[in-house]
Design a protein around this motif. Structure first.
Motif, mmCIF file in Angstrom:
data_model
loop_
_atom_site.group_PDB
_atom_site.id
_atom_site.type_symbol
_atom_site.label_atom_id
_atom_site.label_comp_id
_atom_site.label_asym_id
_atom_site.label_seq_id
_atom_site.Cartn_x
_atom_site.Cartn_y
_atom_site.Cartn_z
ATOM 1 N N TYR A 220 3.292 -3.670 -7.022
ATOM 2 C CA TYR A 220 2.137 -4.393 -6.506
ATOM 3 C C TYR A 220 2.589 -5.495 -5.548
ATOM 4 O O TYR A 220 3.770 -5.867 -5.512
ATOM 5 N N TYR B 195 1.053 4.694 4.754
ATOM 6 C CA TYR B 195 1.545 3.859 3.669
ATOM 7 C C TYR B 195 2.161 2.644 4.343
ATOM 8 O O TYR B 195 2.723 2.758 5.430
ATOM 9 N N ASN C 146 0.875 -1.168 0.000
ATOM 10 C CA ASN C 146 0.000 0.000 0.000
ATOM 11 C C ASN C 146 0.917 1.224 0.000
ATOM 12 O O ASN C 146 1.136 1.848 1.032
ATOM 13 N N PHE D 208 1.048 3.831 -2.597
ATOM 14 C CA PHE D 208 0.684 5.013 -3.374
ATOM 15 C C PHE D 208 -0.379 5.874 -2.697
ATOM 16 O O PHE D 208 -0.531 7.038 -3.031
ATOM 17 N N GLU D 209 -1.122 5.296 -1.781
ATOM 18 C CA GLU D 209 -2.184 6.038 -1.097
ATOM 19 C C GLU D 209 -2.275 5.553 0.346
ATOM 20 O O GLU D 209 -2.361 4.357 0.593
ATOM 21 N N ARG E 184 0.452 2.972 -10.807
ATOM 22 C CA ARG E 184 0.160 2.156 -9.625
ATOM 23 C C ARG E 184 0.132 0.661 -9.934
ATOM 24 O O ARG E 184 0.234 -0.158 -9.039
#
Length: 184
Positions: A124, A30, A16, A18-19, A120
């Motif tokens: 991952y 994050y 997590n 990117f946001e 994004r």
């Protein structure tokens, strides 16, 4: 202060980056779980040395009233995937560190050539990366230990995506006959 450590190639889980997200009503953060193969002795030594240095740096926060540090009661960030996640095959044969960054200081995310990753979908859960972490002492709500701050990530290889739907297009790549009346 804190002690900075850069890992070797590790698999990313629960990425997590990117946001910021709030977990159970906490401040948004994050976060990522960094899975280090148990065979990567060099990275594990760097992390263990970083944790020891952070304990030394954080003596005033971590010591009891007598001035001693009881390491047995400290919460430490390096955890054993075989012990703590025995039912998750992704964690088998790995140690892991859960690292966080505050909403105010998002982690920098780069590709292998150190170009910022903006898409994004490029970074991952399941990809492989090197992680820049800062280990620091904490004492809050009766808990004491060492936490891992997330500074940045450098993606070094793709991997099988974890969670999520994987390649959904492949799910429909068969000889299914679509009736004409469905298509209109």
């Amino acid at each position: 202060m804190g002690v900075k450590v850069v890992t070797g190639k590790a698999r990313m889980s629960y990425a997590n980056v990117f946001e910021p997200k709030s977990i159970n009503g906490s401040d948004p953060k994050y976060s990522v779980s960094v899975l280090i193969p148990k065979s990567d002795k060099a990275t594990l030594k760097k992390i263990q040395d970083g944790i020891e240095a952070a304990i030394e740096d954080g003596k005033t926060k971590l010591a009891d009233k007598s001035g001693k540090i009881n390491k047995a009661v400290l919460k430490l960030p390096l955890r054993d995937g075989d012990t703590e996640r025995p039912d998750d095959p992704v964690y088998a044969g790995h140690y892991f560190v859960n690292a966080n960054a505050s909403e105010s200081y998002p982690p920098k995310v780069f590709d292998a050539a150190l170009n910022p990753i903006m898409d994004r979908n490029e970074f991952y859960s399941g990809c492989y990366a090197r992680a820049s972490l800062t280990f620091y002492a904490f004492s809050a709500s009766g808990n004491k230990g060492i936490a891992a701050g997330l500074n940045g990530l450098q993606k070094v290889a793709d991997g099988e995506p974890l969670g999520g739907g994987g390649n959904v297009e492949a799910d429909f790549d068969d000889d299914f006959e679509i009736e004409d009346d469905i298509l209109g």
